[in-house]
Design an enzyme around this catalytic site. Structure first.
Site, PDB file in Angstrom:
ATOM      1  NE  ARG A   1     118.025  33.249 -45.239  1.00  0.00           N
ATOM      2  CZ  ARG A   1     118.283  33.871 -46.325  1.00  0.00           C
ATOM      3  NH1 ARG A   1     117.541  34.923 -46.888  1.00  0.00           N
ATOM      4  NH2 ARG A   1     119.302  33.397 -47.049  1.00  0.00           N
TER       5      ARG A   1
ATOM      6  CG  HIS B   1     118.728  32.505 -55.423  1.00  0.00           C
ATOM      7  ND1 HIS B   1     117.461  32.350 -54.886  1.00  0.00           N
ATOM      8  CD2 HIS B   1     119.646  33.004 -54.629  1.00  0.00           C
ATOM      9  CE1 HIS B   1     117.672  32.691 -53.762  1.00  0.00           C
ATOM     10  NE2 HIS B   1     118.897  33.179 -53.147  1.00  0.00           N
TER      11      HIS B   1
ATOM     12  CB  CYS C   1     116.290  37.887 -52.562  1.00  0.00           C
ATOM     13  SG  CYS C   1     116.620  39.144 -51.524  1.00  0.00           S
TER      14      CYS C   1
ATOM     15  CG  ASN D   1     118.197  29.320 -52.351  1.00  0.00           C
ATOM     16  OD1 ASN D   1     117.353  29.831 -51.446  1.00  0.00           O
ATOM     17  ND2 ASN D   1     119.277  29.851 -52.205  1.00  0.00           N
TER      18      ASN D   1
HETATM   19  P1  HMG Z   1     117.103  50.572 -41.549  1.00  0.00           P
HETATM   20  O1  HMG Z   1     115.532  51.009 -41.479  1.00  0.00           O
HETATM   21  O2  HMG Z   1     117.914  51.144 -42.280  1.00  0.00           O
HETATM   22  O3  HMG Z   1     117.349  50.332 -40.090  1.00  0.00           O
HETATM   23  O4  HMG Z   1     116.958  48.803 -41.884  1.00  0.00           O
HETATM   24  P2  HMG Z   1     117.679  51.357 -38.748  1.00  0.00           P
HETATM   25  O5  HMG Z   1     118.622  50.838 -37.933  1.00  0.00           O
HETATM   26  O6  HMG Z   1     117.384  52.648 -39.224  1.00  0.00           O
HETATM   27  O7  HMG Z   1     116.048  50.614 -38.169  1.00  0.00           O
HETATM   28  C1  HMG Z   1     114.834  50.993 -38.538  1.00  0.00           C
HETATM   29  C2  HMG Z   1     113.677  50.055 -37.563  1.00  0.00           C
HETATM   30  O8  HMG Z   1     113.922  48.818 -37.801  1.00  0.00           O
HETATM   31  C3  HMG Z   1     113.637  50.809 -36.296  1.00  0.00           C
HETATM   32  O9  HMG Z   1     112.553  50.195 -35.735  1.00  0.00           O
HETATM   33  C4  HMG Z   1     114.626  49.471 -35.658  1.00  0.00           C
HETATM   34  O10 HMG Z   1     114.574  49.047 -34.429  1.00  0.00           O
HETATM   35  C5  HMG Z   1     114.169  48.206 -36.628  1.00  0.00           C
HETATM   36  P3  HMG Z   1     111.517  51.470 -35.582  1.00  0.00           P
HETATM   37  O11 HMG Z   1     112.246  52.619 -34.509  1.00  0.00           O
HETATM   38  O12 HMG Z   1     111.143  52.092 -36.797  1.00  0.00           O
HETATM   39  O13 HMG Z   1     110.276  50.815 -34.796  1.00  0.00           O
HETATM   40  N1  HMG Z   1     115.407  47.254 -36.697  1.00  0.00           N
HETATM   41  C6  HMG Z   1     115.168  46.021 -36.570  1.00  0.00           C
HETATM   42  N2  HMG Z   1     114.087  45.225 -36.080  1.00  0.00           N
HETATM   43  C7  HMG Z   1     114.357  43.926 -35.902  1.00  0.00           C
HETATM   44  N3  HMG Z   1     115.533  43.194 -36.101  1.00  0.00           N
HETATM   45  C8  HMG Z   1     116.555  43.825 -36.671  1.00  0.00           C
HETATM   46  C9  HMG Z   1     116.426  45.403 -36.716  1.00  0.00           C
HETATM   47  N4  HMG Z   1     117.293  46.436 -37.087  1.00  0.00           N
HETATM   48  C10 HMG Z   1     116.530  47.479 -37.251  1.00  0.00           C
HETATM   49  N5  HMG Z   1     117.628  43.175 -36.840  1.00  0.00           N
HETATM   50  C11 HMG Z   1     117.739  46.715 -41.793  1.00  0.00           C
HETATM   51  C12 HMG Z   1     118.053  48.107 -41.679  1.00  0.00           C
HETATM   52  C13 HMG Z   1     118.978  45.802 -42.360  1.00  0.00           C
HETATM   53  C14 HMG Z   1     117.240  46.108 -40.535  1.00  0.00           C
HETATM   54  C15 HMG Z   1     116.720  46.316 -42.963  1.00  0.00           C
HETATM   55  O14 HMG Z   1     117.047  47.046 -44.159  1.00  0.00           O
HETATM   56  C16 HMG Z   1     116.169  44.805 -42.893  1.00  0.00           C
HETATM   57  O15 HMG Z   1     115.645  44.386 -42.100  1.00  0.00           O
HETATM   58  N6  HMG Z   1     116.418  44.535 -44.437  1.00  0.00           N
HETATM   59  C17 HMG Z   1     115.876  43.109 -44.619  1.00  0.00           C
HETATM   60  C18 HMG Z   1     116.833  42.443 -45.327  1.00  0.00           C
HETATM   61  C19 HMG Z   1     116.681  41.012 -45.912  1.00  0.00           C
HETATM   62  O16 HMG Z   1     116.283  40.342 -44.888  1.00  0.00           O
HETATM   63  N7  HMG Z   1     116.802  40.801 -47.007  1.00  0.00           N
HETATM   64  C20 HMG Z   1     116.491  39.324 -47.303  1.00  0.00           C
HETATM   65  C21 HMG Z   1     117.571  38.611 -46.734  1.00  0.00           C
HETATM   66  S1  HMG Z   1     119.309  38.819 -47.560  1.00  0.00           S
HETATM   67  C22 HMG Z   1     118.954  37.570 -48.822  1.00  0.00           C
HETATM   68  O17 HMG Z   1     117.985  36.868 -49.130  1.00  0.00           O
HETATM   69  C23 HMG Z   1     120.400  37.147 -49.787  1.00  0.00           C
HETATM   70  C24 HMG Z   1     120.805  35.868 -49.280  1.00  0.00           C
HETATM   71  O18 HMG Z   1     120.060  34.817 -49.291  1.00  0.00           O
HETATM   72  C25 HMG Z   1     122.056  35.579 -50.279  1.00  0.00           C
HETATM   73  C26 HMG Z   1     121.722  35.761 -51.661  1.00  0.00           C
HETATM   74  O19 HMG Z   1     120.946  35.072 -52.381  1.00  0.00           O
HETATM   75  O20 HMG Z   1     122.375  36.682 -52.208  1.00  0.00           O
HETATM   76  C27 HMG Z   1     121.369  35.834 -47.777  1.00  0.00           C
HETATM   77 MG    MG Z   2     119.571  33.642 -51.271  1.00  0.00          MG
END
Ligand code: HMG
Ligand code: MG
Length: 305
Positions: free
Chosen positions: A15, A209, A240, A249
């Site tokens: 992931r 990381h 990220c 990481n």
């Molecule tokens: P948004 O645009 O604010 O959400 O995104 P929305 O509710 O307005 O929805 C917009 C569109 O996204 C809609 O589709 C929804 O249906 C769809 P449209 O009508 O435009 O066709 N949608 C989704 N589709 C699939 N799965 C979902 C989903 N939710 C809404 N779950 C949202 C908000 C959170 C979805 C967006 O900002 C997002 O997906 N962000 C990605 C964040 C991410 O994956 N970041 C990387 C992972 S975090 C990380 O790496 C950190 C970590 O490792 C720890 C660290 O190191 O710090 C964990």
């Molecule tokens: Mg991370």
């Protein structure tokens, strides 16, 4: 505090690692990676994320990966779910655990998930409720707990604010995440101390990381406090997408080598873990980049010649 006798490593490479690849990675390679990790003895694997495919296209094959992986007894598979939509999509795949993530800073929250910290908890609460209704554990990650690409320094008070919100939201486990790898041991221990005010030792973990080469020191500093769960990515894959310049990481094999040296049990075979690192590196068309991976592969090469 004595070091823990046993440590759980959660491999987040499929992931956190692969979400950051600029080129698409075949679903088959992702599935093979999970299988290699399982073969090495890893019992906790973060497989994919159910986030918007528009935001993170690399994880768009989430359901296909979950459907294709073998689910041996004793191995727990987790997935990221930022909101109820993601959780409902994930549920079909029967995850053992789901991961919600909130940032310690407003700036990162906006860039990563397009909402404020408070709003992110509004989205998590129903996820936690539904997950618990289905008997699924919820892990929480506090992103940017040791530094933020937009704000800079992050205080222990800011970390504790989000830890407290996690606890109030009913999140079962709290991970302290150094998203951009700027943390150093004293800062890690200060953040961990705040997490431990609200969560028991067994439910606090480190997610480091390695951007500034501090991750192993940060693992060691956490071990000194008795922390016994760490996220890591095989081969040091990743980064990220919303933290530009952040590298992967800490490599799972690098952490494992440290733990082996300290006599701490993990149940993971380092040679087989290096096989996993070599296989995914080959699939991505580049050499293994972790220190321990490179060293052990070089030793194998010498033994063969
Ligand atoms: P948004 O645009 O604010 O959400 O995104 P929305 O509710 O307005 O929805 C917009 C569109 O996204 C809609 O589709 C929804 O249906 C769809 P449209 O009508 O435009 O066709 N949608 C989704 N589709 C699939 N799965 C979902 C989903 N939710 C809404 N779950 C949202 C908000 C959170 C979805 C967006 O900002 C997002 O997906 N962000 C990605 C964040 C991410 O994956 N970041 C990387 C992972 S975090 C990380 O790496 C950190 C970590 O490792 C720890 C660290 O190191 O710090 C964990
Ligand atoms: Mg991370």
């Amino acid at each position: 505090m004595a070091f823990p006798e046993r440590v759980t490593l959660v491999d987040v490479g499929p992931r956190d690692g692969l979400q950051n690849e600029s080129r698409p990675v075949d679903t088959a390679h992702k599935v093979a990676l999970v299988h290699h990790l399982q073969a090495s003895g890893l019992r906790e694997i973060e497989v994919t994320s159910f986030v918007s495919p528009k935001w993170v296209p690399q994880m768009a094959d989430n359901a296909a990966v979950m459907a294709a992986i073998a689910r041996p007894e004793g191995v727990r598979h987790s997935v990221l779910t930022p909101n109820l939509k993601g959780f409902e999509a994930a549920l079909v795949s029967r995850p053992d655990e789901v991961v919600v993530f909130a940032a310690a800073t407003e700036a990162f929250s906006q860039r990563n998930i397009n909402c404020s910290i408070e709003e992110s908890f509004e989205r998590f609460r129903p996820v936690v409720a539904e997950a618990h209704r289905h008997g699924i554990k919820v892990r929480g990650a506090v992103s940017c707990a040791l530094g933020c690409p937009y704000q800079g320094d992050v205080s222990a008070d800011e970390v504790e604010r989000v830890v407290r919100l996690m606890k109030h939201a009913g999140v079962d486990h709290c991970g302290i995440a150094d998203t951009i790898g700027t943390g150093t041991p004293a800062k890690v221990q200060a953040a961990m101390a705040r997490a431990l005010k609200h969560y028991p030792l067994a439910e606090v973990s480190g997610h480091f990381h390695d951007t500034y080469g501090q991750a192993l020191s940060n693992v060691y500093a956490s071990l000194e406090m008795g922390i016994a769960t760490f996220d890591a990515s095989v081969g040091g894959l990743g980064g990220c997408p919303y933290a530009k310049g952040a590298t992967g990481n800490v490599a799972t094999e690098d952490v494992l080598y440290l733990l082996n040296g300290l006599g701490i049990e993990t149940g993971i075979d380092i040679e087989r873990l290096v096989d996993a690192a070599a296989a995914i590196a080959a699939a991505l068309g580049r050499p293994v980049s972790s220190r321990v991976g490179k060293a052990l592969l070089a030793r194998r090469g010498r033994a063969e010649s």
